[in-house]
Design an enzyme around this catalytic site. Structure first.
Site, short mmCIF file in Angstrom:
data_model
loop_
_atom_site.label_atom_id
_atom_site.label_comp_id
_atom_site.label_asym_id
_atom_site.label_seq_id
_atom_site.Cartn_x
_atom_site.Cartn_y
_atom_site.Cartn_z
CD GLU A 412 -3.25 -1.03 1.82
OE1 GLU A 412 -3.54 0.06 2.30
OE2 GLU A 412 -3.95 -2.05 1.93
C1 LIG Z 1 2.05 -9.79 -0.12
C2 LIG Z 1 1.68 -8.65 -1.01
C3 LIG Z 1 0.35 -8.30 -1.17
C4 LIG Z 1 -0.01 -7.27 -2.05
N1 LIG Z 1 -1.35 -6.98 -2.26
C5 LIG Z 1 -1.68 -6.07 -3.21
C6 LIG Z 1 -3.05 -5.85 -3.54
O1 LIG Z 1 -3.97 -6.43 -2.94
N2 LIG Z 1 -3.34 -4.98 -4.55
C7 LIG Z 1 -2.36 -4.31 -5.24
O2 LIG Z 1 -2.69 -3.55 -6.15
N3 LIG Z 1 -1.05 -4.48 -4.91
C8 LIG Z 1 -0.69 -5.34 -3.93
N4 LIG Z 1 0.64 -5.54 -3.62
C9 LIG Z 1 1.66 -4.79 -4.32
C10 LIG Z 1 2.33 -3.73 -3.48
O3 LIG Z 1 1.46 -2.65 -3.27
C11 LIG Z 1 3.64 -3.35 -4.21
O4 LIG Z 1 4.52 -4.42 -4.00
C12 LIG Z 1 4.22 -2.05 -3.70
O5 LIG Z 1 3.43 -0.96 -4.08
C13 LIG Z 1 5.66 -1.83 -4.24
O6 LIG Z 1 5.72 -2.02 -5.62
P1 LIG Z 1 6.83 -3.01 -6.23
O7 LIG Z 1 6.75 -4.28 -5.48
O8 LIG Z 1 6.66 -3.05 -7.69
O9 LIG Z 1 8.22 -2.35 -5.87
P2 LIG Z 1 9.00 -1.21 -6.69
O10 LIG Z 1 8.08 -0.17 -7.16
O11 LIG Z 1 9.90 -1.86 -7.64
O12 LIG Z 1 9.88 -0.59 -5.51
C14 LIG Z 1 10.91 -1.34 -4.85
C15 LIG Z 1 11.56 -0.46 -3.82
O13 LIG Z 1 12.20 0.63 -4.46
C16 LIG Z 1 12.18 1.77 -3.64
N5 LIG Z 1 11.51 2.86 -4.37
C17 LIG Z 1 10.62 2.78 -5.38
N6 LIG Z 1 10.26 4.01 -5.79
C18 LIG Z 1 10.95 4.89 -5.05
C19 LIG Z 1 11.02 6.31 -4.98
N7 LIG Z 1 10.27 7.10 -5.75
N8 LIG Z 1 11.84 6.86 -4.07
C20 LIG Z 1 12.60 6.10 -3.26
N9 LIG Z 1 12.56 4.77 -3.25
C21 LIG Z 1 11.75 4.16 -4.14
C22 LIG Z 1 11.38 1.39 -2.37
O14 LIG Z 1 12.30 1.01 -1.36
C23 LIG Z 1 10.61 0.17 -2.82
O15 LIG Z 1 10.31 -0.70 -1.74
C24 LIG Z 1 1.01 -6.56 -2.74
C25 LIG Z 1 2.35 -6.88 -2.53
C26 LIG Z 1 2.70 -7.92 -1.70
C27 LIG Z 1 4.15 -8.27 -1.54
#
Ligand SMILES: Cc1cc2nc3c(=O)[nH]c(=O)nc-3n(C[C@H](O)[C@H](O)[C@H](O)COP(=O)(O)OP(=O)(O)OC[C@H]3O[C@@H](n4cnc5c(N)ncnc54)[C@H](O)[C@@H]3O)c2cc1C
Length: 592
Positions: A412
């Site tokens: 989130e």
């Molecule tokens: C168990 C689980 C349940 C989930 N449930 C849902 C759901 O029900 N619905 C849904 O839509 N999504 C869901 N998600 C997705 C979740 O919201 C995303 O994993 C989250 O938003 C991060 O996106 P990403 O994993 O693509 O990481 P990325 O966007 O690749 O980011 C990885 C890391 O990079 C860093 N980062 C990224 N952007 C920036 C920035 N601008 N500045 C500084 N640092 C940055 C942060 O440290 C971040 O943690 C779920 C994820 C998990 C693991």
């Protein structure tokens, strides 16, 4: 697109998303302006008597049900929440807690809902995340933006748990960068349907939900632009393909986190939620609710950790002493107690902002999410350490709690993204005032002068006045005065950062982190002070003669004030240059 155009596009997107519509000054925005907007935070909110009676009754039922039927260890082992647990939660009313009674829900406020989620979060993170995915975000767009017809059609079964909901935003290219949704939705020639294509991943409940709120990109009529729109999708629609129902994972294993594809899925126009092209606004508003209940779940888990820590520290003996006799263990337990107190206060106040109709609470919900998830991670780590080697084994709940807690800092909205968001959205108000003044100095005009004068007076007012923090209890006046002075210092630091860095501050995340960190602790301290004040006043009104034990609240305020001073001091005394140079060198990037 070059860098400048890309930045302009980002700013325009953020403007559309965040700042449309009327803006009442909430607590956080006031804070960034140098004001203490006490109306939203003092006196400490109370659940109205009729809802409290309903809540008490529901909590008794919920506790009894969870005590008899919820087995968190088994849920973790089996990587599944049994259907009878889901049915039971539905019967108790948890799965439609805030849905209006006319659509089969309980009609509870967000404050009441948070108390229910705290109770579940105390016991099982898989179950609390499942409830969040269904109720806080899965059906939230329908609750907030659905028409009467849509609600009438979909909500009754979702409110009881007969059907389950999910919220699908994330894709391979759209994680933190939520605006980058690639799933396409093209209208049919007659405009009666949309054809959806694309994939979603990491979606909680994807494989068990009967109704999914899905974000997809639609063309904007009359322009060559596209924008995100929210759709209601059901898995029985031809072309809905479940790619993976349960992706094996580290923690919250009971939740079904899945992937799905939409291949030429034909969706009726009447399944659009909210205005066409406003899907990102819909998504962010939905996530505000999810972040509030995240706070409640983390509070529940932190309380369980504290209880486990106390039990062990009072019984386990080493060196002929119980662990609780060692100062380094005491330090952890004291910090846990202080943080748990603050987490509850912050959750309660944030939920009350929603209930009382503050229009924009995005900064507060982001602060709650970052603060409580970071605190819980510390708390879990502390109790783990107190249990020593025994924490490592699966007969105790601690290794599970450690695994479960890790998602909170990522889901989130990752905490890094939200930290930046808090600082930038907060600084926007004073930033606009400085821009007004700057533009007028550079290009004076009669029209501009009056606006710049108002902006200047506002900035000057905040710069010379230490805000009053109106507590009622005499014994809290010292803390209140310190908080007022720290808000003044914070305002000074924000102004200084805006004047020195101007537009480049948009990219200076190390500065943003300190400003957001100070803002979060100012908010947390305010919530603690408000709660403590209410408890003292309640005791006074009831004629309680025994002094209340407020050591946890007092410790929190001391530590929080110290952190605020450290954050603000770090704005001028830091190793940022050296840190960035090291990172650039390691990443193989040019030194800036
Ligand atoms: C168990 C689980 C349940 C989930 N449930 C849902 C759901 O029900 N619905 C849904 O839509 N999504 C869901 N998600 C997705 C979740 O919201 C995303 O994993 C989250 O938003 C991060 O996106 P990403 O994993 O693509 O990481 P990325 O966007 O690749 O980011 C990885 C890391 O990079 C860093 N980062 C990224 N952007 C920036 C920035 N601008 N500045 C500084 N640092 C940055 C942060 O440290 C971040 O943690 C779920 C994820 C998990 C693991």
């Amino acid at each position: 697109m070059n860098k400048v155009e890309a930045r302009q596009k980002e700013i325009q997107q953020a403007e559309e998303l965040l700042f449309a519509g009327p803006q009442a000054v909430g607590f956080a925005k006031g804070l960034f302006q140098g004001y203490f907007v006490s109306d939203w935070v003092m006196p400490y909110p109370r659940i109205p008597a009729t809802q409290q009676a309903e809540l008490d009754k529901t909590l008794i039922e919920l506790r009894q049900f969870l005590g008899e039927h919820l087995d968190p260890a088994e849920i973790d082992r089996q990587a599944d929440i049994p259907r009878d647990v889901i049915d039971g939660l539905g019967r108790v009313g948890v799965l439609g807690a805030t849905a209006p009674v006319e659509y089969g829900g309980r009609g509870f406020t967000q404050m009441v809902n948070c108390k229910l989620l705290e109770e579940i979060g105390r016991r099982c993170a898989s179950t609390s995340v499942f409830v969040n995915a269904h109720h806080s975000i899965g059906i939230r767009a329908l609750l907030l933006f659905g028409t009467h017809e849509q609600k009438q059609r979909w909500l009754p079964k979702l409110s009881t748990g007969e059907q389950l909901g999910a919220f699908a935003l994330t894709e391979r290219e759209a994680g933190s960068d939520a605006a980058n949704v690639q799933m396409q939705a093209h209208p049919t020639e007659d405009g009666a349907h949309f054809i959806l294509n694309g994939e979603k991943r990491y979606i909680t409940n994807a494989g068990i939900a009967q109704v999914l709120t899905v974000m997809a990109r639609t063309p904007m009529p009359g322009s060559d632009k596209t924008a995100v729109t929210a759709f209601l999708i059901t898995p029985d629609m031809p072309g809905f393909t479940l790619l993976e129902a349960r992706m094996p994972k580290l923690g919250i294993r009971g939740t079904a986190t899945g992937r799905f594809a939409l291949r030429d899925v034909k969706v009726p126009r009447e399944n659009i939620l909210g205005p066409m092209g406003k899907g990102l606004k819909v998504a962010l508003t939905v996530l505000d609710f999810g972040r509030t209940t995240f706070g409640a779940c983390c509070t529940g888990a932190a309380k369980t950790c504290l209880q486990l820590a106390v039990d062990h520290a009072n019984t386990r003996k080493q060196f002929n002493k119980t662990l609780g006799e060692f100062d380094l263990v005491k330090k952890k337990i004291a910090r846990m107690a202080a943080d748990a107190y603050a987490m509850e206060a912050m959750t309660t106040i944030t939920a009350s902002l929603i209930d009382r109709g503050l229009e924009d609470y995005m900064i507060e919900t982001a602060m709650l999410k970052v603060f409580t998830t970071e605190r819980l991670w510390e708390v879990v780590n502390d109790v783990f350490q107190i249990y020593g080697g025994s924490a490592y084994f699966v007969d105790l709940p601690l290794e599970r709690m450690l695994r479960d807690a890790r998602i909170n800092q990522i889901g989130e909205g990752s905490n890094e993204v939200l930290t930046s968001f808090i600082a930038l959205v907060g600084m926007r108000g004073p930033g606009m005032e400085f821009k007004e003044i700057y533009d007028t100095v550079m290009k004076p005009s009669r029209d501009r002068m009056s606006k710049a004068w108002a902006a200047g007076m506002n900035r000057l007012g905040a710069a010379i006045r230490v805000p009053d923090v109106p507590v009622q209890s005499e014994q809290l006046r010292g803390h209140a005065r310190k908080l007022g002075r720290l808000i003044w210092r914070f305002n000074f630091a924000v102004n200084r950062a805006l004047i020195i860095y101007r537009e480049p501050i948009l990219d200076m995340q190390l500065v943003q982190e300190r400003i957001a960190g100070a803002a979060m602790d100012l908010f947390a301290s305010t919530c603690v002070l408000s709660r403590q004040d209410a408890e003292l006043q309640f005791a006074r009104r009831n004629g309680d003669s025994a002094p209340l034990d407020h050591s946890a609240a007092d410790l929190f305020l001391r530590q929080s004030f110290r952190r605020i001073r450290r954050f603000l001091g770090g704005l001028t005394d830091n190793d940022d240059k050296s840190m960035l140079a090291t990172a650039n060198s390691v990443l193989g990037k040019p030194r800036s």
